[in-house]
Every structure is written in C-alpha cells, then in structure tokens.
Scaffold this motif. Structure first.
Motif, PDB file in Angstrom:
ATOM      1  N   ASP A 449       0.839  -1.213   0.038  1.00 16.21           N
ATOM      2  CA  ASP A 449      -0.385   0.287  -0.141  1.00 16.21           C
ATOM      3  C   ASP A 449       0.793   1.166  -0.171  1.00 16.21           C
ATOM      4  O   ASP A 449       1.746   1.027   0.045  1.00 16.21           O
ATOM      5  CB  ASP A 449      -1.546  -0.400   1.410  1.00 16.21           C
ATOM      6  CG  ASP A 449      -0.433   0.192   2.797  1.00 16.21           C
ATOM      7  OD1 ASP A 449      -0.495   1.082   3.316  1.00 16.21           O
ATOM      8  OD2 ASP A 449       1.122   0.296   2.681  1.00 16.21           O
ATOM      9  N   ALA A 450       0.198   2.687  -0.139  1.00 20.18           N
ATOM     10  CA  ALA A 450       1.181   3.614  -0.175  1.00 20.18           C
ATOM     11  C   ALA A 450       1.433   3.798   0.812  1.00 20.18           C
ATOM     12  O   ALA A 450       3.279   4.605   0.290  1.00 20.18           O
ATOM     13  CB  ALA A 450       0.099   4.785  -0.638  1.00 20.18           C
ATOM     14  N   GLN A 455       7.643   4.440   2.378  1.00 20.90           N
ATOM     15  CA  GLN A 455       7.930   3.599   3.517  1.00 20.90           C
ATOM     16  C   GLN A 455       9.138   3.354   2.792  1.00 20.90           C
ATOM     17  O   GLN A 455      10.862   3.904   3.263  1.00 20.90           O
ATOM     18  CB  GLN A 455       7.760   3.016   4.011  1.00 20.90           C
ATOM     19  CG  GLN A 455       8.706   3.206   5.414  1.00 20.90           C
ATOM     20  CD  GLN A 455       7.801   3.866   7.164  1.00 20.90           C
ATOM     21  OE1 GLN A 455       7.467   4.946   7.062  1.00 20.90           O
ATOM     22  NE2 GLN A 455       7.813   3.019   8.178  1.00 20.90           N
ATOM     23  N   ALA A 456       9.235   2.815   2.033  1.00 24.67           N
ATOM     24  CA  ALA A 456      10.584   1.756   1.149  1.00 24.67           C
ATOM     25  C   ALA A 456      11.333   3.102  -0.141  1.00 24.67           C
ATOM     26  O   ALA A 456      12.745   2.743   0.540  1.00 24.67           O
ATOM     27  CB  ALA A 456       9.990   1.336   0.221  1.00 24.67           C
ATOM     28  N   SER A 486      -0.774   7.971  -8.526  1.00 24.63           N
ATOM     29  CA  SER A 486      -0.014   9.451  -7.876  1.00 24.63           C
ATOM     30  C   SER A 486       1.485   8.051  -6.930  1.00 24.63           C
ATOM     31  O   SER A 486       2.205   9.513  -7.226  1.00 24.63           O
ATOM     32  CB  SER A 486      -1.127   9.040  -7.286  1.00 24.63           C
ATOM     33  OG  SER A 486      -1.983   8.810  -6.119  1.00 24.63           O
ATOM     34  N   VAL A 487       0.846   7.459  -6.647  1.00 25.93           N
ATOM     35  CA  VAL A 487       2.356   7.085  -6.382  1.00 25.93           C
ATOM     36  C   VAL A 487       2.982   6.568  -7.087  1.00 25.93           C
ATOM     37  O   VAL A 487       4.735   7.554  -6.667  1.00 25.93           O
ATOM     38  CB  VAL A 487       2.577   5.388  -5.558  1.00 25.93           C
ATOM     39  CG1 VAL A 487       3.470   4.722  -4.866  1.00 25.93           C
ATOM     40  CG2 VAL A 487       1.244   5.394  -4.578  1.00 25.93           C
ATOM     41  N   TRP A 488       3.209   5.965  -7.991  1.00 25.10           N
ATOM     42  CA  TRP A 488       4.224   5.970  -9.703  1.00 25.10           C
ATOM     43  C   TRP A 488       4.552   7.488 -10.373  1.00 25.10           C
ATOM     44  O   TRP A 488       5.847   7.282  -9.951  1.00 25.10           O
ATOM     45  CB  TRP A 488       3.035   5.388 -10.472  1.00 25.10           C
ATOM     46  CG  TRP A 488       4.382   4.812 -11.697  1.00 25.10           C
ATOM     47  CD1 TRP A 488       4.386   6.063 -13.239  1.00 25.10           C
ATOM     48  CD2 TRP A 488       5.593   4.323 -12.045  1.00 25.10           C
ATOM     49  NE1 TRP A 488       5.169   5.454 -13.605  1.00 25.10           N
ATOM     50  CE2 TRP A 488       5.690   4.784 -13.491  1.00 25.10           C
ATOM     51  CE3 TRP A 488       6.166   3.723 -11.274  1.00 25.10           C
ATOM     52  CZ2 TRP A 488       6.726   4.181 -13.603  1.00 25.10           C
ATOM     53  CZ3 TRP A 488       6.910   2.475 -12.101  1.00 25.10           C
ATOM     54  CH2 TRP A 488       7.566   3.730 -13.163  1.00 25.10           C
ATOM     55  N   GLN A 489       3.901   8.189  -9.749  1.00 26.73           N
ATOM     56  CA  GLN A 489       4.856   9.998 -10.295  1.00 26.73           C
ATOM     57  C   GLN A 489       5.328  10.185  -9.033  1.00 26.73           C
ATOM     58  O   GLN A 489       6.537  11.041  -9.032  1.00 26.73           O
ATOM     59  CB  GLN A 489       3.502  10.625 -10.675  1.00 26.73           C
ATOM     60  CG  GLN A 489       2.392   9.940 -11.740  1.00 26.73           C
ATOM     61  CD  GLN A 489       1.242  10.707 -12.144  1.00 26.73           C
ATOM     62  OE1 GLN A 489       0.850  10.872 -10.985  1.00 26.73           O
ATOM     63  NE2 GLN A 489       1.428  12.107 -12.309  1.00 26.73           N
ATOM     64  N   GLN A 490       4.915   9.555  -7.689  1.00 29.64           N
ATOM     65  CA  GLN A 490       5.709  10.313  -6.706  1.00 29.64           C
ATOM     66  C   GLN A 490       6.978   9.796  -6.660  1.00 29.64           C
ATOM     67  O   GLN A 490       8.384  10.441  -6.891  1.00 29.64           O
ATOM     68  CB  GLN A 490       5.564  10.016  -5.241  1.00 29.64           C
ATOM     69  CG  GLN A 490       4.216  10.718  -4.951  1.00 29.64           C
ATOM     70  CD  GLN A 490       4.032  12.134  -4.900  1.00 29.64           C
ATOM     71  OE1 GLN A 490       5.154  12.751  -4.519  1.00 29.64           O
ATOM     72  NE2 GLN A 490       3.229  13.080  -4.324  1.00 29.64           N
ATOM     73  N   LEU A 533      -1.259   9.690   4.994  1.00 31.94           N
ATOM     74  CA  LEU A 533      -0.935   8.486   5.214  1.00 31.94           C
ATOM     75  C   LEU A 533      -1.649   7.588   6.078  1.00 31.94           C
ATOM     76  O   LEU A 533      -1.208   7.907   7.063  1.00 31.94           O
ATOM     77  CB  LEU A 533       0.768   8.165   4.313  1.00 31.94           C
ATOM     78  CG  LEU A 533       0.940   9.066   3.204  1.00 31.94           C
ATOM     79  CD1 LEU A 533       2.605   8.571   3.096  1.00 31.94           C
ATOM     80  CD2 LEU A 533       0.220   7.899   1.963  1.00 31.94           C
ATOM     81  N   HIS A 534      -1.949   6.492   6.316  1.00 33.34           N
ATOM     82  CA  HIS A 534      -2.415   5.839   7.485  1.00 33.34           C
ATOM     83  C   HIS A 534      -0.481   5.155   7.519  1.00 33.34           C
ATOM     84  O   HIS A 534      -0.013   4.434   6.592  1.00 33.34           O
ATOM     85  CB  HIS A 534      -3.075   5.093   7.157  1.00 33.34           C
ATOM     86  CG  HIS A 534      -3.359   3.802   6.576  1.00 33.34           C
ATOM     87  ND1 HIS A 534      -2.589   2.955   6.215  1.00 33.34           N
ATOM     88  CD2 HIS A 534      -3.692   4.033   4.581  1.00 33.34           C
ATOM     89  CE1 HIS A 534      -2.699   2.477   5.419  1.00 33.34           C
ATOM     90  NE2 HIS A 534      -3.599   2.804   3.886  1.00 33.34           N
TER      91      HIS A 534
END
Ligand SMILES: CC(O)(O)NCCCCN
Ligand SMILES: [Zn+2]
Length: 566
Positions: A449-450, A455-456, A486-490, A533-534
């Motif tokens: 998850d995001a 974190q990684a 959005s995670v891919w773009q980050q 983020l949770h």
C-alpha cells in the motif's frame, strides 16, 4: 534600504551596525541569478508592504505600535529601543524594510496559491524566523514566514502548512507561534552544541515536540557539532522530514531558506556544499502539488550564499539536480541527533513508530571518544574554508523523450519516437546508449500500500540511490505491481534527483494509459498528493527494517542510529 553614505547620523555617537546582515547579501544573490541566466527564466512578482492586519496575524499590537515609532526616534532612543531585544539592530528605515520583507512573502504566497506561478523564492531582508509576537531578535523584526503561514491559512482556507527551516539557527519565533497548532508543522535543524550555541535555548532541543494539540507538530534537529556535511542533511531529510511530511500531507510548503547552513558561513561553520540545496529543494517539490514558497532567512558568506540561492532557484525552475557530491554517510553526532528526534516523535507519527528507543551507554562513550578525536579538526575548521564552484547544470533541450508503439498518443510536451526506424537516430542512439549504462532498482517485495511503498522509497531507495550515485535510473513498471498512478508519479519525481535526472522508464505493452501520468512526472510536473497516509502495514515495516539492517553496514545513508543499532 538606505546605504551608509546617505545615513546622516551625528558622528558624535557611534551607532552599532550589524557586520554580517548587510545589503550586499541581496545584491550579490540577485547578480548571480542574472549572471547564471536564471533571473530571466523567472517572473518577478511585485513587492508590497505588509499591512497592519497582516503583521497582527503574528505580532502583538503593542509591539507593532512600538516598531512604528522607530523611524522618528533619535539615535539615542533607537539605541535604547534596541537594547530591549537580543542581537537586532534598528535603523530609521528598518520598519519600512521589514514591512516589504513580510509583504514580499505574502505576494509570493498569493502568486503560488492563485496558480500564477508553480513555486518561487522571496529574496528579502531583514529575515524573520527569530522574531516573536512582541519581540525582535536575531536580526529579525517581523516573522515573514510565520505571517505567510497564517495568511495562507486565513485567505485560502488551507488545512495544513509545512514550514521547513534549513537555516542554521533555530527559528524559535516560528516554534513559539505554532507550538500548539496542529495545522502548521514546523521542522528546523540548527547548530546547537548542547545549548552552547546562540540562542542557547533549552526548547531548541529535540524533545520540544509541540504542546497540547500541537504535540508532534514541532520537530527540532539539533546539530551538536559543527562541520555537518551533505550526508548529514540528506539523512535527516530521508529519515525524519520526508516520511513525516508525506504523512502530514501539507497543502502548502514554506521554506525558511537560510543559507548559513552552507560551507563557508561564519555563523554555521558547517561543511555542506551549496549544491545540496538543489537536492533539499527537489525533495520538497512533490509535496503540496509542488506549491512551494522559499523565503530567505540567513546566509552571510557572500560567496556561498549566491551559489546556494542559484542552486535553489535552478531546481525550482525544474532543471535536473547535479550529481550529489561525496556522500560518505552521516557522522556519529548526526546519527545521535537523528535517533533522538525519531524516538521523540515515534508516538506522534506512524512512519516512525518502529523507531528505536534506548540509546545505549556504549554510544555515549563513543561520542566522548569522537569528541577527543575531533578536537583537532575543529581548530582546522576555523581556517578559511574553500570549496569547488557548483557544477554547471545544463537545461535539457528535450525534457522527456518517449519511444511509443504505434497508435499510442504522445502526451504534449514530450518528444515522441515511433519504435520504427523514422526516429531521429541520434536521439534513439542516445537512449540506447543511456540504457546501457544503467543500474536497476527493483523495489523490495511486500510494499503493497501507499504508506508502505513510500516508506520503502523514502527510507531505503532514496538514501541508497543517493549513496550509489548512479549515472542512470532505470524504472521498470510491472503491469501487476499494484502501484497506483499518484504513487508511481511520486516515485518517478523523487528519483529524478539522482543521475542528473537521467531516468529511463520501461513499461509493458497494454499499459498505455500509464503513459500520460509517467510523461507528466518525467516532464517535472509535481506529482499529485497521496493524501494523509495511514500506518504502514506491519509486514511492510518488518520487510523494510530487516532490509535496512542487512544493508546499512555497507550503505551508511541507511543508518538511522549509531553503531549500536536500534
Ligand atoms: C536569520 C538568522 O537566523 O540567520 N539570524 C541569525 C542571528 C545570529 C545572532 N547571533
Ligand atoms: Zn541563521
């Protein structure tokens, strides 16, 4: 501001003037921006005076009324007035200048919030981050950035504002202003030397985490030694600021951009090179949809200040960051501070909840041992510092080239080359060449998850990537990776801080709806925010921490604590 020649003070009384907070700071910085061709790539935003209402967002009426009188004071009264504050110099014209400095910051906020510009920098004097509700301090009269934060919340209804203070002094004025306010996250690192360095405040230490509802929203990273370097700064960004900033998910990022944390500065006595500000800026530019306002604070070496300003502005303009210079891992003292801050904040931020707790006595002995060793080179650091001019950073003519199968539309702003032979052989050859000299990062399994994924990226991939310093970043996207756009773009955005932005993305057939978001990240558009983020999943944390412990022996930037380990 008035130059000395026009200042007609009766020379009977020598009026003390500040030796380091001088007008030349702005003129050499502006001249450097012009010389490096950066000024004409920027739009200049008109300045205005902050109004009383603006100033009263942070300061008390009695303080404002008192400062209002200074233009009409006699020399004696001015000296008297100044004595009630610490390390600040009043001049008949400083009230006017202080209103312009605060007003400039507000104009910048308006330009960014209305979308007139994506980001920007306000080169202002006097600085602001030491000034308090009813007191001037440390060359500061009005707290430019604190006023800007309150102004942005009030005028644009922002929920969360992040203030990053990379000036080498603690902006206690900002801390006091937002101490109990969870809508403003204040991060500051500062020369501290166990409270021996100015302003010698107990509350500048890492255990000042904020009060009441603001607990957790004040982060102090004390530097207990001088000579901190690029590695120390990057590891604090990767292991403290960025994970918390992404979890906080700000609507706007304000930077107390003091450059006295750069090499050569008489106040900071640090050893970080000016190009580190290209990386610090880049790492913040994917927060808040790229809405970033940098406001000048300190910076007193007239050689490193303009270099640092240019590195910052060139990155704001989207130019690729230079290769990071000699990253040899954080020093023991920095690791100690890093560990203390992460432990102090573990209860407030889920990205830190696994941060270790006990500091073994062994390390303290180590620190004493190191103290003795370093005594020597501290003397050395007093000598004149020299450092290389930051490398020339070319602006790529084509920001992103796409080799696309027929029938896949090429997003505007990119150069497209069909897989067929009609592509420009030079470019395709360049792409082929570049693909040859590559290093491959495959994300560790289990980042489902995001927040785990991030974190990684922040705690492992980025520090590792910086230390490895590749000449190319090859991003391979597997169709079933489960990574959302959005995670891919980050990820794509953050990794462009490496390899001078030389990034090659390989995607599988049938991923054509991924082309546009990928292209926008490669073009330097700020990635969409991930939302607050949770907690990362325990199994993700488990995987990542095991990986860190296995790798940190060889990769120093992965360390988050001293020799003894968490
Ligand atoms: C803006 C600032 O943080 O650089 N001011 C430093 C004041 C130092 C007084 N000894
Ligand atoms: Zn400073």
């Amino acid at each position: 501001s008035l130059s000395p020649s026009t200042l007609k003070f009766s020379n009977s009384l020598s009026y003390p003037a500040c030796k380091i907070e001088v007008p030349e700071r702005l003129t050499v910085s502006h001249e450097a921006l012009i010389k490096n061709g950066l000024a004409d790539r920027c739009v200049s935003v008109p300045v205005r005076e902050a109004t009383d209402a603006d100033i009263l967002l942070v300061h008390s009426e009695e303080y404002l009324e008192a400062v209002k009188k200074t233009p009409y004071m006699t020399l004696e009264d001015l000296k008297e007035f100044t004595l009630q504050y610490g390390d600040v110099y009043f001049h008949p014209n400083i009230y006017h200048c202080a209103k312009l400095a605060a007003g400039a910051a507000l104009q910048l906020v308006d330009s960014v919030m209305t979308g007139k510009v994506r980001n920007g920098m306000a080169l202002v004097r006097p600085p602001g981050h030491h000034s308090m509700s009813s007191a001037a301090n440390g060359f500061c009269v009005f707290n430019n950035v604190a006023i800007a934060a309150q102004y942005a919340k009030q005028k644009y209804g922002l929920k969360r504002v992040l203030i990053v203070d990379w000036d080498v002094h603690h902006g206690q004025g900002v801390q006091y202003c937002f101490e109990d306010d969870p809508s403003v996250l204040y991060f500051s690192w500062h020369r501290y030397e166990h409270q021996k360095f100015w302003p010698q405040l107990r509350e500048s230490d890492y255990d000042s985490v904020g009060k009441e509802k603001g607990a957790g929203f004040n982060i102090n990273v004390p530097w207990n030694k001088v000579g901190m370097k690029n590695s120390d700064y990057l590891s604090v960004f990767c292991h403290v600021l960025l994970p918390v900033a992404y979890e906080f998910c700000p609507d706007l990022v304000l930077v107390c951009a003091g450059f006295d944390s750069a090499i050569g500065d008489p106040e900071g006595e640090m050893c970080a090179s000016p190009d580190i500000f290209a990386h610090l800026t880049h790492l913040l530019m994917n927060l808040a949809g790229g809405k970033l306002c940098a406001v000048l604070e300190g910076g007193y070496n007239l050689t490193s200040l303009p270099q640092s300003v240019c590195q910052t502005v060139q990155t704001l303009l989207g130019d690729p960051a230079p290769r990071p210079a000699n990253l040899d891992g954080p020093c023991e003292s920095a690791l100690e501070s890093l560990h203390c801050v992460r432990s102090a904040h573990r209860q407030y931020w889920s990205c830190l909840k696994h941060a270790g707790i006990a500091i073994s006595t062994k390390r303290v002995k180590l620190a004493e041992e190191e103290e003795r060793l370093e005594k020597g080179d501290e003397e050395k650091s007093q000598e004149e510092q020299v450092w290389p001019e930051p490398p020339k950073r070319v602006t790529p003519p084509i920001r992103a080239a796409l080799v696309l199968p027929n029938g896949v539309a090429c997003p505007d702003g990119c150069e497209s080359f069909g897989a067929s032979e009609d592509a420009d052989p030079v470019i395709v050859n360049k792409l082929r060449y570049v693909a040859a000299a590559s290093c491959l990062f495959v994300l560790p399994q289990g980042c489902s998850d995001a927040s785990g994924f991030l974190q990684a990226v922040l705690g492992l991939l980025l520090p590792l990537g910086y230390e490895y310093d590749p000449s190319l970043v090859l991003l391979v996207r597997m169709p079933d990776s489960g990574v959302c756009d959005s995670v891919w773009q980050q990820l794509t955005g953050l990794l462009q801080g490496l390899a001078q932005g030389h990034t090659l993305v390989l995607m599988q057939e049938g991923e054509k709806e991924r082309v546009a978001p990928t292209a926008s990240a490669l073009l330097g558009d700020a990635a969409p925010s991930l939302g607050q983020l949770h907690s990362p999943l325990p199994e993700d944390v488990e995987v990542l921490e095991r990986l860190r412990h296995r790798l940190q022996g060889d990769w120093k930037l992965l360390q988050t604590t001293g020799e003894t380990g968490e």
